[in-house]
Design a protein around this motif. Structure first.
Motif, PDB file in Angstrom:
ATOM      1  N   GLU A  87       0.845  -1.199   0.000  1.00  0.00           N
ATOM      2  CA  GLU A  87       0.000   0.000   0.000  1.00  0.00           C
ATOM      3  C   GLU A  87       0.875   1.243   0.000  1.00  0.00           C
ATOM      4  O   GLU A  87       1.931   1.277   0.641  1.00  0.00           O
ATOM      5  CB  GLU A  87      -0.915   0.023   1.247  1.00  0.00           C
ATOM      6  CG  GLU A  87      -1.870  -1.154   1.344  1.00  0.00           C
ATOM      7  CD  GLU A  87      -2.845  -1.005   2.503  1.00  0.00           C
ATOM      8  OE1 GLU A  87      -3.324   0.128   2.729  1.00  0.00           O
ATOM      9  OE2 GLU A  87      -3.117  -2.006   3.188  1.00  0.00           O
ATOM     10  N   THR A  88       0.430   2.267  -0.717  1.00  0.00           N
ATOM     11  CA  THR A  88       1.114   3.565  -0.701  1.00  0.00           C
ATOM     12  C   THR A  88       0.091   4.692  -0.779  1.00  0.00           C
ATOM     13  O   THR A  88      -0.997   4.527  -1.344  1.00  0.00           O
ATOM     14  CB  THR A  88       2.087   3.727  -1.888  1.00  0.00           C
ATOM     15  OG1 THR A  88       1.351   3.629  -3.116  1.00  0.00           O
ATOM     16  CG2 THR A  88       3.187   2.685  -1.861  1.00  0.00           C
ATOM     17  N   GLU A  89       0.439   5.830  -0.194  1.00  0.00           N
ATOM     18  CA  GLU A  89      -0.278   7.072  -0.435  1.00  0.00           C
ATOM     19  C   GLU A  89       0.442   7.750  -1.601  1.00  0.00           C
ATOM     20  O   GLU A  89       1.652   7.960  -1.554  1.00  0.00           O
ATOM     21  CB  GLU A  89      -0.251   7.971   0.805  1.00  0.00           C
ATOM     22  CG  GLU A  89      -0.938   7.369   2.017  1.00  0.00           C
ATOM     23  CD  GLU A  89      -2.429   7.177   1.798  1.00  0.00           C
ATOM     24  OE1 GLU A  89      -3.032   8.002   1.088  1.00  0.00           O
ATOM     25  OE2 GLU A  89      -2.989   6.190   2.320  1.00  0.00           O
ATOM     26  N   SER A  90      -0.283   8.063  -2.651  1.00  0.00           N
ATOM     27  CA  SER A  90       0.366   8.506  -3.889  1.00  0.00           C
ATOM     28  C   SER A  90      -0.308   9.743  -4.454  1.00  0.00           C
ATOM     29  O   SER A  90      -1.496   9.996  -4.210  1.00  0.00           O
ATOM     30  CB  SER A  90       0.325   7.381  -4.930  1.00  0.00           C
ATOM     31  OG  SER A  90       0.846   6.181  -4.412  1.00  0.00           O
ATOM     32  N   ARG A  91       0.477  10.492  -5.235  1.00  0.00           N
ATOM     33  CA  ARG A  91      -0.052  11.639  -5.957  1.00  0.00           C
ATOM     34  C   ARG A  91      -0.181  11.289  -7.427  1.00  0.00           C
ATOM     35  O   ARG A  91       0.682  10.616  -7.990  1.00  0.00           O
ATOM     36  CB  ARG A  91       0.888  12.840  -5.820  1.00  0.00           C
ATOM     37  CG  ARG A  91       0.996  13.432  -4.439  1.00  0.00           C
ATOM     38  CD  ARG A  91       1.828  14.718  -4.454  1.00  0.00           C
ATOM     39  NE  ARG A  91       3.170  14.513  -5.012  1.00  0.00           N
ATOM     40  CZ  ARG A  91       3.557  14.899  -6.220  1.00  0.00           C
ATOM     41  NH1 ARG A  91       2.701  15.509  -7.032  1.00  0.00           N
ATOM     42  NH2 ARG A  91       4.803  14.691  -6.623  1.00  0.00           N
ATOM     43  N   PRO A  92      -1.236  11.738  -8.090  1.00  0.00           N
ATOM     44  CA  PRO A  92      -1.357  11.490  -9.534  1.00  0.00           C
ATOM     45  C   PRO A  92      -0.458  12.446 -10.312  1.00  0.00           C
ATOM     46  O   PRO A  92      -0.385  13.642 -10.014  1.00  0.00           O
ATOM     47  CB  PRO A  92      -2.835  11.762  -9.808  1.00  0.00           C
ATOM     48  CG  PRO A  92      -3.221  12.775  -8.777  1.00  0.00           C
ATOM     49  CD  PRO A  92      -2.405  12.456  -7.545  1.00  0.00           C
ATOM     50  N   THR A 120      -6.777  15.363  -8.599  1.00  0.00           N
ATOM     51  CA  THR A 120      -6.994  14.783  -7.273  1.00  0.00           C
ATOM     52  C   THR A 120      -5.712  14.907  -6.465  1.00  0.00           C
ATOM     53  O   THR A 120      -4.619  14.615  -6.949  1.00  0.00           O
ATOM     54  CB  THR A 120      -7.398  13.304  -7.397  1.00  0.00           C
ATOM     55  OG1 THR A 120      -8.613  13.213  -8.130  1.00  0.00           O
ATOM     56  CG2 THR A 120      -7.591  12.676  -6.028  1.00  0.00           C
ATOM     57  N   ALA A 121      -5.862  15.329  -5.204  1.00  0.00           N
ATOM     58  CA  ALA A 121      -4.684  15.602  -4.393  1.00  0.00           C
ATOM     59  C   ALA A 121      -3.961  14.330  -3.965  1.00  0.00           C
ATOM     60  O   ALA A 121      -2.730  14.258  -4.009  1.00  0.00           O
ATOM     61  CB  ALA A 121      -5.083  16.415  -3.160  1.00  0.00           C
ATOM     62  N   LEU A 122      -4.725  13.321  -3.557  1.00  0.00           N
ATOM     63  CA  LEU A 122      -4.087  12.142  -2.970  1.00  0.00           C
ATOM     64  C   LEU A 122      -4.910  10.898  -3.276  1.00  0.00           C
ATOM     65  O   LEU A 122      -6.143  10.923  -3.294  1.00  0.00           O
ATOM     66  CB  LEU A 122      -3.964  12.320  -1.447  1.00  0.00           C
ATOM     67  CG  LEU A 122      -2.937  11.441  -0.721  1.00  0.00           C
ATOM     68  CD1 LEU A 122      -1.517  11.770  -1.187  1.00  0.00           C
ATOM     69  CD2 LEU A 122      -3.058  11.639   0.795  1.00  0.00           C
ATOM     70  N   LEU A 123      -4.211   9.793  -3.519  1.00  0.00           N
ATOM     71  CA  LEU A 123      -4.871   8.520  -3.752  1.00  0.00           C
ATOM     72  C   LEU A 123      -4.214   7.454  -2.878  1.00  0.00           C
ATOM     73  O   LEU A 123      -3.043   7.571  -2.489  1.00  0.00           O
ATOM     74  CB  LEU A 123      -4.754   8.081  -5.220  1.00  0.00           C
ATOM     75  CG  LEU A 123      -5.295   9.041  -6.284  1.00  0.00           C
ATOM     76  CD1 LEU A 123      -4.132   9.835  -6.869  1.00  0.00           C
ATOM     77  CD2 LEU A 123      -6.023   8.281  -7.388  1.00  0.00           C
ATOM     78  N   HIS A 124      -4.986   6.402  -2.592  1.00  0.00           N
ATOM     79  CA  HIS A 124      -4.470   5.289  -1.796  1.00  0.00           C
ATOM     80  C   HIS A 124      -4.417   4.063  -2.696  1.00  0.00           C
ATOM     81  O   HIS A 124      -5.448   3.543  -3.116  1.00  0.00           O
ATOM     82  CB  HIS A 124      -5.370   5.017  -0.583  1.00  0.00           C
ATOM     83  CG  HIS A 124      -4.832   3.955   0.328  1.00  0.00           C
ATOM     84  ND1 HIS A 124      -3.829   4.191   1.234  1.00  0.00           N
ATOM     85  CD2 HIS A 124      -5.146   2.638   0.447  1.00  0.00           C
ATOM     86  CE1 HIS A 124      -3.556   3.076   1.892  1.00  0.00           C
ATOM     87  NE2 HIS A 124      -4.349   2.107   1.426  1.00  0.00           N
ATOM     88  N   ALA A 125      -3.195   3.599  -3.022  1.00  0.00           N
ATOM     89  CA  ALA A 125      -3.005   2.436  -3.886  1.00  0.00           C
ATOM     90  C   ALA A 125      -2.836   1.195  -3.020  1.00  0.00           C
ATOM     91  O   ALA A 125      -2.003   1.181  -2.112  1.00  0.00           O
ATOM     92  CB  ALA A 125      -1.775   2.636  -4.776  1.00  0.00           C
ATOM     93  N   ARG A 126      -3.607   0.164  -3.330  1.00  0.00           N
ATOM     94  CA  ARG A 126      -3.606  -1.028  -2.472  1.00  0.00           C
ATOM     95  C   ARG A 126      -3.638  -2.297  -3.323  1.00  0.00           C
ATOM     96  O   ARG A 126      -4.586  -2.533  -4.072  1.00  0.00           O
ATOM     97  CB  ARG A 126      -4.806  -0.974  -1.522  1.00  0.00           C
ATOM     98  CG  ARG A 126      -4.934  -2.167  -0.592  1.00  0.00           C
ATOM     99  CD  ARG A 126      -5.813  -1.816   0.613  1.00  0.00           C
ATOM    100  NE  ARG A 126      -7.064  -1.179   0.206  1.00  0.00           N
ATOM    101  CZ  ARG A 126      -8.166  -1.875  -0.099  1.00  0.00           C
ATOM    102  NH1 ARG A 126      -8.156  -3.194  -0.051  1.00  0.00           N
ATOM    103  NH2 ARG A 126      -9.275  -1.240  -0.444  1.00  0.00           N
ATOM    104  N   VAL A 127      -2.585  -3.093  -3.221  1.00  0.00           N
ATOM    105  CA  VAL A 127      -2.494  -4.370  -3.924  1.00  0.00           C
ATOM    106  C   VAL A 127      -3.334  -5.404  -3.189  1.00  0.00           C
ATOM    107  O   VAL A 127      -3.335  -5.454  -1.949  1.00  0.00           O
ATOM    108  CB  VAL A 127      -1.028  -4.850  -4.013  1.00  0.00           C
ATOM    109  CG1 VAL A 127      -0.938  -6.232  -4.649  1.00  0.00           C
ATOM    110  CG2 VAL A 127      -0.175  -3.847  -4.780  1.00  0.00           C
ATOM    111  N   ASP A 128      -4.052  -6.236  -3.942  1.00  0.00           N
ATOM    112  CA  ASP A 128      -4.799  -7.342  -3.349  1.00  0.00           C
ATOM    113  C   ASP A 128      -3.796  -8.311  -2.717  1.00  0.00           C
ATOM    114  O   ASP A 128      -3.008  -8.940  -3.429  1.00  0.00           O
ATOM    115  CB  ASP A 128      -5.607  -8.049  -4.445  1.00  0.00           C
ATOM    116  CG  ASP A 128      -6.463  -9.187  -3.906  1.00  0.00           C
ATOM    117  OD1 ASP A 128      -6.094  -9.777  -2.878  1.00  0.00           O
ATOM    118  OD2 ASP A 128      -7.486  -9.512  -4.535  1.00  0.00           O
TER     119      ASP A 128
END
Length: 894
Positions: free
Chosen positions: A477-482, A559-567
């Motif tokens: 998981e990461t907090e990411s910017r587009p 979008t300011a921030l996204l949460h990327a999450r691998v299954d």
């Protein structure tokens, strides 16, 4: 030519690299002949491995480089040997500048090496026979050449764009060229006849990459949009050409790395090179193709019916075929290829260390071709017979093409055999079909062109933001910017619910598809919505791009921030499968030996497949042993680790590299399982200990082309589920058959044997019933024009039954009287016709084939055969009665 001694090919190669390394160039080892390039089957020029740098797709790790690159060119394969300029394998010496030196620097470096005395490390060519060429109108190049060399203006040759402008045929970089020509003397052509080809031989080409090309219509028809922001240099010096110039030979076939094969072919065939032009061509083909085939096999190609495999197959078979034309009928490759290995192995040590595998692939292909020659000869004889029957003396072009394309039968063999049979071949028809095939191939290649240009948008994102922080090894998981939001290759401001687009993040935990491992699955969440990750790719090195579908909400590009999450379950399964692939590969080599090398792989959660070079199917016992060795490795709980090192260090450490893969020049990642038991170059995700794979269940072993096999297996939960399903099936069968599991195989075998015996008995009864009707048919014979004729319809009878009954009835019509039996069966909407005649009927002028041909048109079919027995078929059973009437009429007319 001003040389004071002959230089070997190895020495020329060494001097070239040492010259440029001593002047600040990084020496880059030759890349594999196989690169992941949609436009190329093989590396065909020295600059190909550097193409991403010239196209701006990647940032070069050095300002200037030098290499001696292995190359293969096959478009003119049929011209090999006919001229002294055509060859398939060659080595291209090159020096490359990426925004560093330009025209003057390139000219200085080339001229210095070419003219410097051999005693001082140069090539020692006499300046008086050298002629630089430039693009007509490139006054800057003329000035540079005069300044560097001191040559007068009339020694600078101006050539048109067709000769001296370089482009790749797609939008991107291009520029004028400058060649170095050598005058070989008046015996090779007229003075200042630059097109003669043999007298003024070009051996070094300097490309001044300075233009940005657009609206490219062909390699010689395009617009120049402007100047490149960085001017580059790409040069190529043909090693073979320089070798025969410096070794006092007339062509590339006579140099030290090629001619020894010709000498051995002379010994085997009893023919002499230089005695007759047709034989000289054959000797050259043999020497060239032996070397090319060996180098291709060394880089992982195996013979096949398409793509790279087909090219290798043609090369090997042409070599064998030309030895046959030279009069040598025994296996030739075991005698010739070791000679080429010993010469080329001085530079390419892998030819020695990997010789067992190379020899096994090559020699097996020759043996297969020897069998093909036998089968093809039979096909040719049939075609020749049909031609004679039709009253012609020419084998049609489509027949010759079928022999060539389907059976691997060379056209020159077809021509030779036709001449021996007193026939001709429609060569123009054959060439037309070959041309059409080539055009289809070129059209396919053109359809793939431009893929490099498509990466421009990604390159722009990378240049603007830097590489993606890729954290797949560290976290899920990461907090990411587009950084960019794309749809159909263009930036968009928003992705609406249900839409599919591409999202670039500044950091990501998602594994991008590579090395046979599929991309991670998972979600990317943002305030007010969720994205499903469909795919993850690296279109340019350093940039990770996510293909996403909007599940809910609308995704704005800002979008300011996204949460990327691998299954996590997906990743666990993927790690198990990828580590399982390495374990199966090691187990494979344990059981079959070190020549069983992986040639490709694919793994997704719970499933793996591994392709490897092998010439025969594995036995059930071998498959069992591979599975057992793999699962023993799981039980041993072997540690799994990885480290980074240079490619030479990795090879010295014993790490295996996948054929055709491209690896970073500075460092590679080596994954090891159980220490030296399994060491491979790999960028995939893996378990920490082998036991975490869970289980490895081999589910299949099959062929994926000549010389290639495939093993498929399940891992983890999927493997256990597969075994559970098998257990359930065994349980149901033991209950149904009322036996214990250990007795199940014997019980099923017994049932199958009894079933086969019952089927045989039933067939005997059926055949007896069929033949019982033969007496009635014979008794019902009618006399037509002095011939006892049986012409009947048999409903429900297929071709085999009709033939059996027809011959039986003919036998019942004994005696000296002429007798003819024609039966037409009707089954499953198809008609089968058989005609059987005795000797007396044939003496009357009747022929079984004629009777079948008389009936076949009514059945919408065709057929034929010999005078005593013929058969045919058709698709219209509604006119069988008319067909029988036609047969009666045919008998009456004789």
């Amino acid at each position: 030519m001003g040389t004071d001694r002959h230089l070997s090919s190895a020495e020329i190669r060494h001097r070239f690299l040492a010259h440029f390394e001593g002047r600040g160039h990084t020496v880059v080892p030759s890349a594999s002949l196989l690169l992941d390039d949609p436009n190329l089957l093989f590396v065909n020029a020295g600059m190909v491995p550097f193409k991403p740098y010239f196209l701006g797709q990647e940032t070069p790790p050095y300002d200037c480089a030098t290499s001696v690159q292995k190359c293969i060119r096959t478009p003119d394969i049929e011209e090999v040997g006919k001229t002294t300029r055509h060859g398939t394998f060659f080595e291209m010496c090159g020096n490359f500048s990426f925004g560093d030196y330009f025209k003057e620097g390139a000219v200085e470096l080339a001229w210095e090496l070419v003219t410097r005395p051999q005693a001082d490390g140069g090539f020692g060519l006499d300046e008086s026979v050298l002629y630089p060429s430039v693009l007509d109108g490139d006054d800057e190049a003329v000035t540079v050449w005069k300044k560097v060399t001191g040559l007068p203006d009339d020694r600078i040759v101006r050539l048109p764009p067709k000769e001296n402008y370089w482009s790749m045929g797609i939008p991107g970089p291009g520029g004028p060229c400058s060649e170095i020509l050598i005058d070989r003397g008046p015996e090779f052509g007229a003075d200042r006849d630059w097109d003669a080809g043999d007298r003024y031989l070009e051996f070094w080409n300097l490309v001044f990459m300075q233009d940005e090309l657009s609206a490219v219509r062909s390699k010689s028809d395009f617009d120049i949009a402007g100047q490149l922001p960085k001017k580059n240099i790409d040069t190529g010096m043909g090693l073979e050409r320089v070798a025969y110039l410096l070794q006092g030979k007339n062509n590339m076939y006579e140099i030290d790395t090629v001619f020894p094969v010709i000498e051995r072919a002379e010994e085997l065939s009893g023919k002499k090179y230089g005695a007759a032009y047709p034989d000289d061509v054959r000797f050259r083909v043999v020497a060239d193709h032996i070397r090319s085939s060996m180098m291709l096999i060394s880089d992982g190609v195996t013979p096949g019916n398409e793509g790279r495999g087909y090219v290798l197959r043609r090369l090997l078979r042409r070599a064998v075929r030309n030895m046959r034309l030279l009069g040598y009928q025994d296996p030739a490759l075991p005698e010739l290829m070791p000679v080429s290995r010993d010469r080329m192995g001085e530079t390419y040590a892998d030819l020695h260390t990997d010789w067992d595998r190379i020899a096994r692939v090559a020699f097996a292909e020759e043996e297969a071709f020897r069998k093909t020659l036998q089968a093809g000869t039979q096909i040719f004889d049939l075609a020749a017979g049909e031609v004679r029957t039709a009253g012609s003396s020419t084998i049609p072009g489509d027949k010759a093409f079928a022999l060539h394309d389907t059976y691997g039968f060379p056209i020159d063999l077809t021509l030779e055999m036709a001449a021996e049979a007193g026939l001709q071949v429609d060569e123009s028809g054959f060439r037309q079909l070959m041309s059409e095939q080539r055009e289809r191939a070129k059209a396919d290649a053109r359809a793939k062109k431009g893929q490099h240009a498509d990466t421009g948008v990604y390159r722009g994102i990378l240049d603007a933001n830097g590489p993606t922080e890729w954290l797949a090894y560290e976290t899920l998981e990461t907090e990411s910017r587009p950084l960019a939001l794309l749809k159909e290759g263009a930036s968009v401001g928003v992705l609406e619910p249900g839409e599919i687009g591409e999202l670039v993040l500044d950091r990501t935990p998602f594994y991008a598809e590579s090395g046979g491992q599929v991309a991670d699955a998972g979600v990317i969440e943002f305030e007010g919505g969720t994205l499903e990750v469909l795919d993850v790719q690296r279109p340019v090195r350093g940039l990770v791009v996510h293909q996403v579908r909007v599940l809910d909400g609308a995704l704005p590009a800002d979008t300011a921030l996204l949460h990327a999450r691998v299954d996590p379950d997906w990743r666990t399964g993927a790690r198990q499968a990828h580590s399982g692939t390495h374990i199966v590969h090691a187990a494979l080599r344990d059981v079959l030996g070190p020549t069983a090398l992986q040639s490709g792989s694919y793994n997704r959660p719970g499933y793996l497949r591994l392709d490897f070079g092998w010439l025969s199917a594995l036995s059930a016992q071998q498959v069992h042993e591979i599975e057992q060795v793999a699962n023993n490795a799981l039980r041993a709980d072997l540690p799994v680790g990885w480290d980074y090192m240079t490619l030479p260090q990795a090879k010295e450490w014993g790490a295996l590299a996948l054929f055709g893969e491209t690896y970073d020049d500075s460092k590679v990642r080596v994954v090891e399982i159980g220490g030296p038991w399994s060491r491979e170059l790999c960028g995939g995700t893996h378990v920490d200990h082998s036991s975490q794979v869970g289980t490895i269940v081999v589910t299949g072993e099959s062929s994926v082309g000549s010389g290639n096999r495939r093993i498929e297996a399940l891992t983890g939960v999927e493997g256990f589920s597969y075994l559970a399903r098998e257990r359930d099936v065994v349980g149901q069968l033991t209950t149904l058959l009322k036996v214990q599991p250990d007795d199940l195989l014997g019980r099923v075998t017994d049932l199958v044997d009894r079933l086969k015996q019952t089927e045989k008995e039933m067939e005997k009864v059926r055949l007896a019933q069929l033949l019982a009707g033969g007496a009635a048919l014979a008794a019902g014979a009618t006399e037509v024009n002095g011939v006892r004729l049986v012409a009947q319809r048999l409903d429900g009878a297929g071709g085999g039954d009709v033939r059996t009954l027809a011959t039986d009835v003919r036998g019942r019509l004994s005696g000296d009287a002429p007798a003819a039996v024609v039966l037409i069966g009707a089954a499953d909407g198809k008609a089968a016709i058989v005609a059987a005649l005795n000797d007396a009927a044939q003496a009357r002028g009747l022929a079984a084939g004629d009777l079948v041909r008389a009936a076949a048109p009514f059945l919408d079919g065709k057929g034929g055969g010999k005078a005593d027995l013929a058969q045919g078929g058709g698709t219209d059973v509604s006119r069988i009665d008319e067909a029988l009437a036609a047969i009666t009429a045919a008998v009456a007319s004789v």
